[in-house]
Design a protein around this motif. Structure first.
Motif, PDB file in Angstrom:
ATOM      1  N   PRO A   1      -5.879  92.852  19.325  1.00 29.16           N
ATOM      2  CA  PRO A   1      -6.994  91.963  19.024  1.00 29.16           C
ATOM      3  C   PRO A   1      -8.032  91.948  20.140  1.00 29.16           C
ATOM      4  CG  PRO A   1      -5.107  90.680  19.741  1.00 29.16           C
ATOM      5  CD  PRO A   1      -4.669  92.127  19.725  1.00 29.16           C
ATOM      6  N   VAL A   2      -9.298  91.956  19.749  1.00 32.20           N
ATOM      7  CA  VAL A   2     -10.388  91.785  20.691  1.00 32.20           C
ATOM      8  C   VAL A   2     -11.325  90.762  20.081  1.00 32.20           C
ATOM      9  CG1 VAL A   2     -12.355  92.860  21.830  1.00 32.20           C
ATOM     10  CG2 VAL A   2     -10.264  94.167  21.519  1.00 32.20           C
ATOM     11  N   HIS A   3     -11.635  89.687  20.784  1.00 32.29           N
ATOM     12  CA  HIS A   3     -12.520  88.663  20.246  1.00 32.29           C
ATOM     13  C   HIS A   3     -13.901  88.808  20.859  1.00 32.29           C
ATOM     14  CE1 HIS A   3      -9.381  86.674  18.006  1.00 32.29           C
ATOM     15  NE2 HIS A   3      -8.599  86.874  19.048  1.00 32.29           N
ATOM     16  N   GLY A   4     -14.893  88.439  20.079  1.00 29.90           N
ATOM     17  CA  GLY A   4     -16.271  88.773  20.439  1.00 29.90           C
ATOM     18  C   GLY A   4     -17.004  87.786  21.294  1.00 29.90           C
ATOM     19  N   GLU A   5     -16.353  86.875  21.977  1.00 34.99           N
ATOM     20  CA  GLU A   5     -17.057  85.937  22.836  1.00 34.99           C
ATOM     21  C   GLU A   5     -16.729  86.245  24.298  1.00 34.99           C
ATOM     22  OE1 GLU A   5     -16.364  81.933  21.746  1.00 34.99           O
ATOM     23  OE2 GLU A   5     -16.846  82.250  19.632  1.00 34.99           O
ATOM     24  N   ALA A   6     -17.781  86.531  25.068  1.00 35.77           N
ATOM     25  CA  ALA A   6     -17.581  86.882  26.474  1.00 35.77           C
ATOM     26  C   ALA A   6     -17.247  85.645  27.288  1.00 35.77           C
ATOM     27  CB  ALA A   6     -18.842  87.541  27.025  1.00 35.77           C
ATOM     28  N   SER A   7     -16.526  85.850  28.366  1.00 36.80           N
ATOM     29  CA  SER A   7     -16.221  84.759  29.294  1.00 36.80           C
ATOM     30  C   SER A   7     -17.516  84.234  29.899  1.00 36.80           C
ATOM     31  CB  SER A   7     -15.296  85.280  30.393  1.00 36.80           C
ATOM     32  OG  SER A   7     -15.336  84.432  31.506  1.00 36.80           O
ATOM     33  N   SER A   8     -17.571  82.927  30.154  1.00 35.44           N
ATOM     34  CA  SER A   8     -18.794  82.314  30.690  1.00 35.44           C
ATOM     35  C   SER A   8     -19.131  82.838  32.078  1.00 35.44           C
ATOM     36  CB  SER A   8     -18.649  80.791  30.711  1.00 35.44           C
ATOM     37  OG  SER A   8     -17.525  80.436  31.490  1.00 35.44           O
TER      38      SER A   8
ATOM     39  N   PRO B   1     -21.680  88.270  33.177  1.00 34.89           N
ATOM     40  CA  PRO B   1     -23.089  88.353  32.776  1.00 34.89           C
ATOM     41  C   PRO B   1     -23.183  88.817  31.320  1.00 34.89           C
ATOM     42  CG  PRO B   1     -22.481  90.228  34.158  1.00 34.89           C
ATOM     43  CD  PRO B   1     -21.304  89.293  34.158  1.00 34.89           C
ATOM     44  N   PRO B   2     -24.250  88.434  30.608  1.00 32.35           N
ATOM     45  CA  PRO B   2     -24.383  88.863  29.207  1.00 32.35           C
ATOM     46  C   PRO B   2     -24.437  90.382  29.112  1.00 32.35           C
ATOM     47  CG  PRO B   2     -26.123  87.288  29.827  1.00 32.35           C
ATOM     48  CD  PRO B   2     -25.374  87.628  31.064  1.00 32.35           C
ATOM     49  N   ALA B   3     -23.788  90.908  28.096  1.00 31.35           N
ATOM     50  CA  ALA B   3     -23.762  92.359  27.903  1.00 31.35           C
ATOM     51  C   ALA B   3     -25.153  92.855  27.494  1.00 31.35           C
ATOM     52  CB  ALA B   3     -22.741  92.727  26.839  1.00 31.35           C
ATOM     53  N   THR B   4     -25.476  94.069  27.900  1.00 28.52           N
ATOM     54  CA  THR B   4     -26.672  94.757  27.422  1.00 28.52           C
ATOM     55  C   THR B   4     -26.216  96.047  26.747  1.00 28.52           C
ATOM     56  OG1 THR B   4     -26.952  96.046  29.444  1.00 28.52           O
ATOM     57  CG2 THR B   4     -28.018  93.865  29.369  1.00 28.52           C
ATOM     58  N   PHE B   5     -27.102  96.659  25.975  1.00 24.76           N
ATOM     59  CA  PHE B   5     -26.728  97.921  25.346  1.00 24.76           C
ATOM     60  C   PHE B   5     -26.427  98.983  26.412  1.00 24.76           C
ATOM     61  CE2 PHE B   5     -29.099  96.104  21.649  1.00 24.76           C
ATOM     62  CZ  PHE B   5     -28.072  96.172  20.735  1.00 24.76           C
ATOM     63  N   LYS B   6     -27.154  98.939  27.522  1.00 23.96           N
ATOM     64  CA  LYS B   6     -26.913  99.910  28.590  1.00 23.96           C
ATOM     65  C   LYS B   6     -25.551  99.677  29.240  1.00 23.96           C
ATOM     66  CE  LYS B   6     -29.101 102.165  32.503  1.00 23.96           C
ATOM     67  NZ  LYS B   6     -30.337 102.298  33.300  1.00 23.96           N
ATOM     68  N   SER B   7     -25.207  98.388  29.489  1.00 23.58           N
ATOM     69  CA  SER B   7     -23.919  98.092  30.137  1.00 23.58           C
ATOM     70  C   SER B   7     -22.734  98.442  29.242  1.00 23.58           C
ATOM     71  CB  SER B   7     -23.851  96.616  30.536  1.00 23.58           C
ATOM     72  OG  SER B   7     -23.702  95.775  29.391  1.00 23.58           O
TER      73      SER B   7
ATOM     74  N   LYS C   1     -37.377 100.579  20.571  1.00 20.18           N
ATOM     75  CA  LYS C   1     -38.430 100.716  19.561  1.00 20.18           C
ATOM     76  C   LYS C   1     -38.181  99.805  18.367  1.00 20.18           C
ATOM     77  CE  LYS C   1     -39.702 105.492  20.627  1.00 20.18           C
ATOM     78  NZ  LYS C   1     -39.567 106.909  20.223  1.00 20.18           N
ATOM     79  N   LEU C   2     -36.902  99.630  18.024  1.00 20.01           N
ATOM     80  CA  LEU C   2     -36.549  98.772  16.891  1.00 20.01           C
ATOM     81  C   LEU C   2     -36.496  97.290  17.279  1.00 20.01           C
ATOM     82  CD1 LEU C   2     -33.727 101.025  15.397  1.00 20.01           C
ATOM     83  CD2 LEU C   2     -35.959 100.589  14.355  1.00 20.01           C
ATOM     84  N   LYS C   3     -36.789  97.007  18.575  1.00 16.04           N
ATOM     85  CA  LYS C   3     -36.806  95.623  19.083  1.00 16.04           C
ATOM     86  C   LYS C   3     -35.431  94.942  18.999  1.00 16.04           C
ATOM     87  CE  LYS C   3     -41.735  94.699  18.433  1.00 16.04           C
ATOM     88  NZ  LYS C   3     -42.131  96.095  18.413  1.00 16.04           N
ATOM     89  N   TYR C   4     -34.380  95.739  19.205  1.00 18.48           N
ATOM     90  CA  TYR C   4     -33.040  95.169  19.354  1.00 18.48           C
ATOM     91  C   TYR C   4     -32.906  94.757  20.818  1.00 18.48           C
ATOM     92  CZ  TYR C   4     -31.333  97.047  14.866  1.00 18.48           C
ATOM     93  OH  TYR C   4     -31.132  97.318  13.546  1.00 18.48           O
ATOM     94  N   LYS C   5     -33.040  93.479  21.109  1.00 17.92           N
ATOM     95  CA  LYS C   5     -33.123  93.022  22.495  1.00 17.92           C
ATOM     96  C   LYS C   5     -31.749  92.958  23.179  1.00 17.92           C
ATOM     97  CE  LYS C   5     -37.417  90.390  21.918  1.00 17.92           C
ATOM     98  NZ  LYS C   5     -38.073  91.592  21.597  1.00 17.92           N
ATOM     99  N   ALA C   6     -30.745  92.470  22.466  1.00 13.73           N
ATOM    100  CA  ALA C   6     -29.412  92.314  23.070  1.00 13.73           C
ATOM    101  C   ALA C   6     -28.359  92.547  21.991  1.00 13.73           C
ATOM    102  CB  ALA C   6     -29.254  90.914  23.659  1.00 13.73           C
ATOM    103  N   PRO C   7     -27.191  93.061  22.374  1.00 10.93           N
ATOM    104  CA  PRO C   7     -26.142  93.306  21.379  1.00 10.93           C
ATOM    105  C   PRO C   7     -25.613  92.000  20.794  1.00 10.93           C
ATOM    106  CG  PRO C   7     -25.326  93.735  23.594  1.00 10.93           C
ATOM    107  CD  PRO C   7     -26.790  93.489  23.727  1.00 10.93           C
ATOM    108  N   THR C   8     -25.262  92.029  19.517  1.00 10.34           N
ATOM    109  CA  THR C   8     -24.627  90.883  18.879  1.00 10.34           C
ATOM    110  C   THR C   8     -23.157  90.830  19.287  1.00 10.34           C
ATOM    111  OG1 THR C   8     -23.957  92.136  16.915  1.00 10.34           O
ATOM    112  CG2 THR C   8     -26.156  91.126  16.868  1.00 10.34           C
TER     113      THR C   8
ATOM    114  N   THR D   1     -20.987  93.839  20.864  1.00 14.64           N
ATOM    115  CA  THR D   1     -20.428  93.713  22.221  1.00 14.64           C
ATOM    116  C   THR D   1     -18.928  93.980  22.229  1.00 14.64           C
ATOM    117  OG1 THR D   1     -22.122  92.091  22.806  1.00 14.64           O
ATOM    118  CG2 THR D   1     -20.139  92.132  24.170  1.00 14.64           C
ATOM    119  N   ALA D   2     -18.244  93.488  21.196  1.00 15.64           N
ATOM    120  CA  ALA D   2     -16.787  93.644  21.152  1.00 15.64           C
ATOM    121  C   ALA D   2     -16.361  95.027  20.668  1.00 15.64           C
ATOM    122  CB  ALA D   2     -16.190  92.570  20.240  1.00 15.64           C
TER     123      ALA D   2
END
Length: 450
Positions: A6-13, A16-22, A35-42, A46-47
């Motif tokens: 199991p992997v749950h999709g909420e990062a520890s507080s 730092p927030p995940a980015t597509f690059k990270s 270009k598609l204006k995807y600012k941050a992963p959902t 992320t999971a």
């Protein structure tokens, strides 16, 4: 076989927030995302992306509108960039519209690498599809019935080079009895592959498919089994059954400046209500399984572009379709199953936006309303109506209803004469998409393929 990790999709507080690059995506994909204006992963992205990029099989359980398509498209495109060989991936989807949408997202995300997709669905000329397959696409997005037809009948076509297999909306695929066709496809696809299974709910059928097709998967779950988003305001409108059309038109009147999807239980009601609204001066379009594929795509395109602001649809539009600008969802018929309610209202309040849902409830529907409220864990608010305006609308709505019935009878008569002239050379019934299910009628054939 071991149980999924199991992997749950909420990062520890503290993280730092995940980015597509990270998350490890390559520059061509990062450029496309910008270009598609995807600012941050959902949460689901992320999971799912780290184990997917490691080459693991994935089971993704997430609510509608959570970014599932990019969660499986991005790792496939990254692996394609690393090893661009032949037909690379096959994606199975339950509806034709969803197949087109997935293909568009693959091509947009893979624009820097010249990704070629072929959409293989019912209701479209098979010869044109054979030509598309012969042009060696990287990605096939298909409904199972038509894909199986090509595997059996199109010379030179096979899935033997496929490295990735994706089941999107797996619960819907199996609800529609595609199981036997999927079994046949699994027999002719390489065992050495990566498999992604994405579903809104984990039913017994989905669990069985998981055991049959995935190897040591990672399970990514970012939502409860049944959930509506906090930005959705949910209402019900109580009325006597005999006055349902009048209350409905009054509701549309009060929301006339909004973009709306209206869900009906049957094809007949979707067609009838769209005619009534047109007669009364509203820009409404129908979307259901008895329209031709070009009519269905045309209706979706006009609605998405803002050319029309009302779409009257059966549940063919309740799953997977990403239409960002929907302000209001109206349930003309209250769904019998709570999960259908959640998928319908999930067409609005997407990606953090606000939205409203309003469900029409007659004296016979109160128990269904209470059941849905129990599942979603909240009480809906009562939508207020103006009794004087209802009385003023009564005569006009009754007249429009009679005119709509007459117009539909005339259209059906013309359609019958046309089908009679065409004989058996006309439309292929095997490619009808949801007609029988939506209308609640038994099929004349044993099965319907997309």
């Amino acid at each position: 076989m071991s149980s999924p990790e199991p992997v749950h999709g909420e990062a520890s507080s503290s993280e730092p927030p995940a980015t597509f690059k990270s998350l490890g995506l390559i520059d061509p994909l990062l450029d496309a995302l910008e270009k598609l204006k995807y600012k941050a992963p959902t949460d689901i992205q992320t999971a799912a992306l780290p184990p997917a990029l490691e080459g693991r099989d994935i089971i993704g359980v997430a609510s509608t509108g959570s970014g599932k398509t990019a969660a499986f498209a991005l790792p496939i495109l990254q692996k394609l960039w690393e090893n661009p060989t032949g037909l690379f991936a096959c994606v199975l989807a339950p509806t034709r519209e969803l197949a087109f949408q997935i293909s568009q997202q693959f091509e947009a995300l893979g624009s820097a690498m010249g990704v070629r997709c072929a959409v293989i669905i019912g209701g479209v000329d098979e010869v044109a599809q054979k030509i598309a397959l012969a042009q060696k696409p990287h990605i096939i997005v298909a409904t199972p019935g038509r894909l199986n037809d090509h595997l059996e009948n199109t010379k030179g076509f096979s899935l033997r080079t496929v490295k990735f297999l994706v089941f999107d909306e797996a619960d819907r695929l199996l609800d529609m009895d595609f199981g036997p066709v999927i079994d046949r496809i699994l027999k002719v696809i390489p065992q050495e592959r990566t498999t992604y299974l994405f579903s809104a709910t984990m039913t017994n059928k989905v669990s069985k498919l998981q055991r049959a097709s995935l190897s040591n998967p990672v399970k990514v779950q970012v939502a409860g089994k049944y959930q509506t988003v906090s930005t959705l305001l949910q209402y019900y409108l109580l009325m006597p059954l005999k006055n349902k059309d009048v209350y409905f038109v009054h509701l549309i009147n009060s929301l006339a400046q909004n973009s709306m999807i209206i869900f009906t239980r049957t094809v007949n009601d979707a067609a009838r209500l769209s005619v009534i609204l047109r007669i009364l001066g509203f820009s409404a379009l129908p979307l259901h399984g008895q329209l031709s594929q070009s009519q269905r795509l045309g209706a979706l395109t006009k609605f998405k572009s803002g050319g029309r602001n009302i779409l009257v649809a059966t549940d063919v539009a309740s799953r997977g379709l990403d239409i960002p600008s929907v302000d209001v969802v109206i349930n003309f018929d209250i769904p019998s199953h709570s999960k259908d309610y959640i998928h319908r209202v999930g067409r609005t309040a997407r990606a953090g936006r606000a939205g409203k849902s309003i469900t029409l409830v007659t004296q016979y529907d109160v128990e269904l309303l209470q059941r849905i409220e129990a599942v979603i864990g909240k009480k809906m608010d009562l939508w207020a109506v103006d009794k004087e305006e209802l009385a003023l609308l009564q005569a006009r709505v009754e007249e429009a209803s009679r005119a709509a019935v007459a117009e539909m009878k005339d259209q059906n008569a013309k359609g019958g004469r046309k089908r009679g002239r065409e004989g058996r050379g006309g439309r292929d019934d095997m490619d009808r998409d949801d007609d029988v299910v939506e209308a609640g009628m038994p099929s004349k054939k044993k099965k319907s393929r997309r």
